[in-house]
Design an enzyme around this catalytic site. Structure first.
Site, PDB file in Angstrom:
ATOM      1  N   ASN A  91       0.842  -1.203   0.000  1.00 49.05           N
ATOM      2  CA  ASN A  91       0.000   0.000   0.000  1.00 49.05           C
ATOM      3  C   ASN A  91       0.885   1.264   0.000  1.00 49.05           C
ATOM      4  O   ASN A  91       2.027   1.216  -0.424  1.00 49.05           O
ATOM      5  CB  ASN A  91      -1.029  -0.035   1.144  1.00 49.05           C
ATOM      6  N   ARG A  92       0.313   2.389   0.469  1.00 47.05           N
ATOM      7  CA  ARG A  92       0.958   3.681   0.239  1.00 47.05           C
ATOM      8  C   ARG A  92       1.721   4.184   1.454  1.00 47.05           C
ATOM      9  O   ARG A  92       1.286   3.982   2.585  1.00 47.05           O
ATOM     10  CB  ARG A  92      -0.103   4.710  -0.181  1.00 47.05           C
ATOM     11  N   HIS A 190      -1.740  -9.677  -3.578  1.00 43.28           N
ATOM     12  CA  HIS A 190      -2.532  -8.721  -4.359  1.00 43.28           C
ATOM     13  C   HIS A 190      -3.262  -9.441  -5.495  1.00 43.28           C
ATOM     14  O   HIS A 190      -3.004  -9.212  -6.677  1.00 43.28           O
ATOM     15  CB  HIS A 190      -1.602  -7.635  -4.912  1.00 43.28           C
ATOM     16  N   ASP A 271     -11.823   1.177  -2.600  1.00 41.24           N
ATOM     17  CA  ASP A 271     -10.387   0.878  -2.550  1.00 41.24           C
ATOM     18  C   ASP A 271     -10.022   1.203  -1.116  1.00 41.24           C
ATOM     19  O   ASP A 271      -9.399   2.214  -0.822  1.00 41.24           O
ATOM     20  CB  ASP A 271      -9.594   1.726  -3.559  1.00 41.24           C
ATOM     21  N   GLU A 352      -7.093  -7.985  -0.202  1.00 39.15           N
ATOM     22  CA  GLU A 352      -5.734  -8.049   0.337  1.00 39.15           C
ATOM     23  C   GLU A 352      -5.763  -8.200   1.850  1.00 39.15           C
ATOM     24  O   GLU A 352      -6.185  -7.283   2.556  1.00 39.15           O
ATOM     25  CB  GLU A 352      -4.977  -6.766   0.003  1.00 39.15           C
TER      26      GLU A 352
END
Ligand SMILES: *[C@@H]1O[C@H](CO)[C@@H](O)[C@H](O)[C@H]1NC(C)=O
Ligand SMILES: *[C@@H]1O[C@H](CO)[C@@H](O)[C@H](O)[C@H]1NC(C)=O
Ligand SMILES: *[C@@H]1O[C@H](CO)[C@@H](O)[C@H](O)[C@H]1NC(C)=O
Ligand SMILES: *[C@@H]1O[C@H](CO)[C@@H](O)[C@H](O)[C@H]1NC(C)=O
Ligand SMILES: *[C@@H]1O[C@H](CO)[C@@H](O)[C@H](O)[C@H]1NC(C)=O
Ligand SMILES: *[C@@H]1O[C@H](CO)[C@@H](O)[C@H](O)[C@H]1NC(C)=O
Ligand SMILES: *[C@@H]1O[C@H](CO)[C@@H](O)[C@H](O)[C@H]1NC(C)=O
Ligand SMILES: *[C@@H]1O[C@H](CO)[C@@H](O)[C@H](O)[C@H]1NC(C)=O
Ligand SMILES: *[C@@H]1O[C@H](CO)[C@@H](O)[C@H](O)[C@H]1NC(C)=O
Length: 392
Positions: A91-92, A190, A271, A352
């Site tokens: 992820n971010r 993923h 998301d 995920e």
């Protein structure tokens, strides 16, 4: 000490490869199988590329996205992380930076005009070919050694991922060790799903798939580019993000205009990092307590129950797909069908298992023990089982 252990594992791997399993097929894919289930994996990203389940019509459906051959994964420019292990940090990462013990580290940005780092950076783990450590008829193990400073992350990380099939079940085990310095580690699988293998004559989309997240009454609040802003939000009963109070079709709320923006600026759908809250019901064994998620489709009758030791669960309803990704030969309608052989918007759903996203930049969430690892610490681990069944 740790280095020696890795080196000897590596030597063991070289001896073992070629004797335990039958190796890659002409498409570069490794097959494993068990009763009612078979799957292909490739070294690129330690990815699953095909997963077949026999559906209620007695037809084997390949229900995950991927490409026809292993070599195409490096060629494809879109790189949707198909079936891969994002790492070393999934992820971010906000502003592509984080602090550990008072030191600020900067990692390479790769998203939103370089405002953040997604899935470990421009050369994250799912852009690299892992090494096959072992391959038997029902199991495969991949390993990767991630050097100190790669993508800006501190220290060497050694990781291995084992996928095993038992009757109607896919088991995932991931382990990662920080060998030389303290570093963030968070992994996931993923995998993109379409439980109809794009062969439902009425729809190529997943909007009619039914999802249930029974422990997910809360989610991580994010800004317009999906970076957590520190808030934990309630998924109000009957609200857009309520998948906990009862099972709901993914598309159930797509006619509600409020769904626009729910997955970032201009994005309709999901998301979203849903939290998995199980501890309030007393001690639990993740293999028994669950599933944390159930996904099913009436057309194929295929249902997945996801069990995991992880405490968050990301759902992405493929709003970013736009028909440019081509279906595998094993999927979609062949023959006279006029339907384009591509993944359309909302044609898939990614699920995920993971930890709370970007917790390394939200110290008040107090998740360092699960996300920051150093030499001598217990390794990072992730376990999950996907149990398949078919409803007539
Ligand atoms: C490999 O797969 C890609 C995409 O699925 C396809 O375009 C290509 O023709 C395949 N190449 C070979 C040699 O089969
Ligand atoms: C990864 O392996 C594939 C074959 O499976 C090969 O075509 C590709 O060049 C390799 N990519 C890298 C980055 O090594
Ligand atoms: C983002 O990182 C840059 C350095 O890469 C730094 O100068 C800037 O202050 C950071 N911004 C925020 C909002 O933290
Ligand atoms: C990203 O950063 C740039 C400045 O570096 C800024 O202009 C832009 O608005 C930011 N946000 C997005 C979503 O690109
Ligand atoms: C999907 O579900 C909706 C309502 O739940 C229904 O109206 C629609 O006909 C379904 N579509 C398909 C293709 O099954
Ligand atoms: C964080 O994001 C959520 C979801 O977009 C929003 O409701 C909330 O107001 C934001 N909070 C802050 C402090 O920015
Ligand atoms: C979302 O869909 C469910 C199931 O159809 C419905 O009960 C609920 O009222 C909808 N919620 C919103 C906010 O539209
Ligand atoms: C939002 O989407 C619309 C339609 O696809 C597009 O015209 C518009 O430029 C987009 N806006 C942003 C901020 O991305
Ligand atoms: C479709 O999505 C891909 C991958 O994100 C992107 O490269 C491409 O430009 C998009 N095409 C259109 C027509 O929006």
């Amino acid at each position: 000490m740790k280095f020696l252990a890795v080196a000897s594992l590596f030597a063991g791997a070289l001896a073992q490869y070629g004797t335990a399993g039958s190796g890659p097929d002409k498409n570069g894919k490794y097959l494993i199988e068990s009763e009612g289930i078979k799957a292909n994996f490739i070294p690129y990203g330690a990815s699953i590329s095909n997963l077949w389940i026999e559906d209620k019509h007695g037809i084997e459906r390949d229900i995950v996205l991927g490409f026809d051959n292993a070599s195409y994964y490096t060629i494809d420019k879109q790189h949707p992380h198909l079936g891969a292990v994002p790492g070393r940090y999934a992820n971010r990462i906000k502003n592509s930076s984080f602090d550990i013990d008072g030191t600020t580290y900067h990692v390479l940005p790769n998203e939103n005009n370089n405002n953040d780092t997604l899935h470990g950076g421009p050369d994250g783990w799912d852009w690299r070919n892992w090494t096959v450590l072992s391959h038997t008829s029902n199991s495969i193990t991949f390993q990767i050694i991630d050097p100190d400073g790669k993508e800006g992350f501190p220290g060497v990380v050694y990781s291995w991922v084992t996928y095993t099939l038992t009757p109607y079940t896919w088991h995932i085990k991931m382990v990662a060790e920080a060998l030389t310095k303290k570093t963030p580690i968070m992994l996931s699988s993923h995998t993109y799903w379409n439980l109809d293998a794009f062969q439902n004559p009425d729809t190529p989309l997943v909007l009619n798939h039914t999802l249930h997240l029974p422990y997910s009454g809360q989610r991580v609040g994010c800004d317009g580019i999906l970076i957590p802003n520190g808030t934990i939000l309630p998924n109000e009963k009957y609200g857009l993000n309520d998948f906990w109070s009862q099972p709901k079709q993914i598309g159930a709320n797509f006619s509600n205009p409020d769904l626009l923006g729910n997955c970032g600026t201009n994005c309709t759908g999901y998301d979203t990092c849903y939290l998995v809250n199980r501890a309030q019901n007393g001690p639990y064994d993740w293999r028994e307590k669950g599933p944390v998620a159930t996904l099913s489709s009436d057309f194929s009758g295929i249902e997945i129950n996801v069990f995991t030791d992880q405490e968050a669960f990301q759902v992405y309803s493929c709003g970013g797909q736009n028909g440019t990704l081509t279906l595998k030969e094993t999927q979609g309608l062949h023959g006279d069908s006029k339907r384009p052989r591509v993944v359309e918007q909302y044609g898939c759903v990614v699920m995920e298992v993971e930890d709370w996203i970007d917790a390394i930049n939200q110290p008040e969430w107090q998740r360092d023990k699960r996300q920051i690892f150093g030499p001598g610490d217990d390794p990072y681990t992730l376990q999950a089982t996907y149990e398949f069944s078919v409803k007539k």
